[in-house]
Design a protein around this motif. Structure first.
Motif, PDB file in Angstrom:
ATOM      1  N   MET A   1       0.837  -1.182   0.000  1.00 24.85           N
ATOM      2  CA  MET A   1       0.000   0.000   0.000  1.00 24.85           C
ATOM      3  C   MET A   1       0.880   1.244   0.000  1.00 24.85           C
ATOM      4  SD  MET A   1      -3.244   0.267  -0.229  1.00 24.85           S
ATOM      5  CE  MET A   1      -3.548  -1.335  -0.936  1.00 24.85           C
ATOM      6  N   SER A   2       0.382   2.271  -0.602  1.00 22.82           N
ATOM      7  CA  SER A   2       1.164   3.501  -0.677  1.00 22.82           C
ATOM      8  C   SER A   2       1.006   4.303   0.611  1.00 22.82           C
ATOM      9  CB  SER A   2       0.693   4.331  -1.871  1.00 22.82           C
ATOM     10  OG  SER A   2      -0.665   4.669  -1.711  1.00 22.82           O
ATOM     11  N   ALA A   3       2.004   5.095   0.880  1.00 24.40           N
ATOM     12  CA  ALA A   3       1.964   5.963   2.051  1.00 24.40           C
ATOM     13  C   ALA A   3       1.046   7.145   1.733  1.00 24.40           C
ATOM     14  CB  ALA A   3       3.366   6.452   2.370  1.00 24.40           C
ATOM     15  N   PRO A   4       0.489   7.767   2.767  1.00 25.36           N
ATOM     16  CA  PRO A   4      -0.356   8.933   2.516  1.00 25.36           C
ATOM     17  C   PRO A   4       0.460  10.046   1.862  1.00 25.36           C
ATOM     18  CG  PRO A   4       0.022   8.630   4.877  1.00 25.36           C
ATOM     19  CD  PRO A   4       0.633   7.462   4.167  1.00 25.36           C
ATOM     20  N   THR A   5      -0.172  10.779   0.960  1.00 24.86           N
ATOM     21  CA  THR A   5       0.549  11.823   0.240  1.00 24.86           C
ATOM     22  C   THR A   5       0.121  13.215   0.672  1.00 24.86           C
ATOM     23  OG1 THR A   5      -1.053  11.611  -1.541  1.00 24.86           O
ATOM     24  CG2 THR A   5       1.025  10.439  -1.799  1.00 24.86           C
ATOM     25  N   SER A   6      -1.121  13.388   1.113  1.00 24.26           N
ATOM     26  CA  SER A   6      -1.560  14.719   1.523  1.00 24.26           C
ATOM     27  C   SER A   6      -0.964  15.061   2.880  1.00 24.26           C
ATOM     28  CB  SER A   6      -3.087  14.781   1.597  1.00 24.26           C
ATOM     29  OG  SER A   6      -3.545  14.054   2.722  1.00 24.26           O
ATOM     30  N   ALA A   7      -0.870  16.351   3.152  1.00 22.67           N
ATOM     31  CA  ALA A   7      -0.351  16.794   4.455  1.00 22.67           C
ATOM     32  C   ALA A   7      -1.237  16.260   5.579  1.00 22.67           C
ATOM     33  CB  ALA A   7      -0.294  18.317   4.502  1.00 22.67           C
ATOM     34  N   ARG A   8      -2.545  16.287   5.373  1.00 21.81           N
ATOM     35  CA  ARG A   8      -3.450  15.774   6.408  1.00 21.81           C
ATOM     36  C   ARG A   8      -3.316  14.261   6.541  1.00 21.81           C
ATOM     37  NH1 ARG A   8      -8.900  18.870   7.959  1.00 21.81           N
ATOM     38  NH2 ARG A   8      -7.760  20.542   8.981  1.00 21.81           N
ATOM     39  N   GLY A   9      -3.118  13.575   5.422  1.00 21.45           N
ATOM     40  CA  GLY A   9      -2.926  12.121   5.476  1.00 21.45           C
ATOM     41  C   GLY A   9      -1.682  11.758   6.279  1.00 21.45           C
ATOM     42  N   LYS A  10      -0.612  12.496   6.043  1.00 19.36           N
ATOM     43  CA  LYS A  10       0.621  12.271   6.804  1.00 19.36           C
ATOM     44  C   LYS A  10       0.423  12.622   8.276  1.00 19.36           C
ATOM     45  CE  LYS A  10       3.659  12.970   2.875  1.00 19.36           C
ATOM     46  NZ  LYS A  10       4.407  13.961   2.103  1.00 19.36           N
ATOM     47  N   ALA A  11      -0.334  13.680   8.541  1.00 19.71           N
ATOM     48  CA  ALA A  11      -0.601  14.087   9.923  1.00 19.71           C
ATOM     49  C   ALA A  11      -1.402  13.007  10.651  1.00 19.71           C
ATOM     50  CB  ALA A  11      -1.345  15.422   9.945  1.00 19.71           C
ATOM     51  N   ARG A  12      -2.377  12.421   9.960  1.00 24.38           N
ATOM     52  CA  ARG A  12      -3.156  11.332  10.558  1.00 24.38           C
ATOM     53  C   ARG A  12      -2.263  10.143  10.885  1.00 24.38           C
ATOM     54  NH1 ARG A  12      -6.462  12.863   6.363  1.00 24.38           N
ATOM     55  NH2 ARG A  12      -8.310  13.904   7.152  1.00 24.38           N
ATOM     56  N   ARG A  13      -1.424   9.782   9.934  1.00 25.03           N
ATOM     57  CA  ARG A  13      -0.523   8.645  10.122  1.00 25.03           C
ATOM     58  C   ARG A  13       0.401   8.899  11.319  1.00 25.03           C
ATOM     59  NH1 ARG A  13       2.297   4.360   7.247  1.00 25.03           N
ATOM     60  NH2 ARG A  13       3.664   3.590   8.878  1.00 25.03           N
ATOM     61  N   ARG A  14       0.947  10.096  11.408  1.00 22.37           N
ATOM     62  CA  ARG A  14       1.829  10.440  12.515  1.00 22.37           C
ATOM     63  C   ARG A  14       1.051  10.424  13.834  1.00 22.37           C
ATOM     64  NH1 ARG A  14       6.383  13.669  11.703  1.00 22.37           N
ATOM     65  NH2 ARG A  14       6.871  12.020  10.260  1.00 22.37           N
ATOM     66  N   ALA A  15      -0.190  10.887  13.821  1.00 22.12           N
ATOM     67  CA  ALA A  15      -1.017  10.872  15.038  1.00 22.12           C
ATOM     68  C   ALA A  15      -1.246   9.437  15.501  1.00 22.12           C
ATOM     69  CB  ALA A  15      -2.344  11.587  14.800  1.00 22.12           C
ATOM     70  N   VAL A  16      -1.518   8.534  14.559  1.00 18.83           N
ATOM     71  CA  VAL A  16      -1.682   7.115  14.908  1.00 18.83           C
ATOM     72  C   VAL A  16      -0.386   6.605  15.535  1.00 18.83           C
ATOM     73  CG1 VAL A  16      -1.975   4.782  13.957  1.00 18.83           C
ATOM     74  CG2 VAL A  16      -3.508   6.619  13.236  1.00 18.83           C
ATOM     75  N   ASP A  17       0.749   6.950  14.942  1.00 18.88           N
ATOM     76  CA  ASP A  17       2.048   6.518  15.484  1.00 18.88           C
ATOM     77  C   ASP A  17       2.244   7.010  16.923  1.00 18.88           C
ATOM     78  OD1 ASP A  17       2.610   5.355  13.027  1.00 18.88           O
ATOM     79  OD2 ASP A  17       3.985   6.948  12.378  1.00 18.88           O
ATOM     80  N   VAL A  18       1.946   8.281  17.160  1.00 14.86           N
ATOM     81  CA  VAL A  18       2.143   8.871  18.492  1.00 14.86           C
ATOM     82  C   VAL A  18       1.199   8.223  19.504  1.00 14.86           C
ATOM     83  CG1 VAL A  18       1.901  10.999  19.856  1.00 14.86           C
ATOM     84  CG2 VAL A  18       3.042  11.069  17.626  1.00 14.86           C
TER      85      VAL A  18
END
Length: 139
Positions: A1-18
């Motif tokens: 699967m591809s990584a999120p490309t939008s700024a919000r998509g990346k922010a969501r992914r980082r929030a899940v990580d945190v």
């Protein structure tokens, strides 16, 4: 699967990580977020908004998830699914800047990327149910 490309998509992914890190380490979401700051990792303001929003409303969000996750307790869910569902629920129910359909589809995409083959349909079903009930849940 591809990584999120939008700024919000990346922010969501980082929030899940945190949030995942906080749960695994047994620390508050704020502590986990502060730990990221110390590593010179740039934290997107939307990541911080999600983490803080989920942390502030987690008891209510968890109650909704536990109530409508048919046959699943929060403890039985894979940890990453639980975190994705918290982020998706927060966006769906408490962030008026995110259209409901986007909140659900973004959570499903995170589940496709980060979790099991069954997780996307589980996340979609549970968040779809919360979306249907949103007017009564927030009444």
């Amino acid at each position: 699967m591809s990584a999120p490309t939008s700024a919000r998509g990346k922010a969501r992914r980082r929030a899940v990580d945190v949030l995942f890190e906080a749960e695994q380490r047994g620390v508050s979401a704020a502590e986990a977020l502060a730990g990221r700051d110390k590593t010179n990792q740039v934290i997107n303001p939307y990541t911080a908004q999600i983490v803080e929003g989920v942390a502030a409303l987690q008891p209510t969000i968890d109650e909704f998830l536990a109530t409508y996750a048919q046959g699943w307790t929060l403890d039985r869910m894979p940890a990453v699914d639980r975190i994705i569902l918290r982020v998706g629920s927060w966006e769906l129910l408490y962030n008026d800047d995110v259209p409901d359909g986007v909140a659900v589809s973004e959570a499903v995409e995170l589940a496709k990327t980060l979790s099991t083959d069954e997780s996307p349909s589980f996340v979609n079903g549970l968040l779809g149910r919360l979306q249907q009930l949103k007017p009564t849940l927030l009444a």
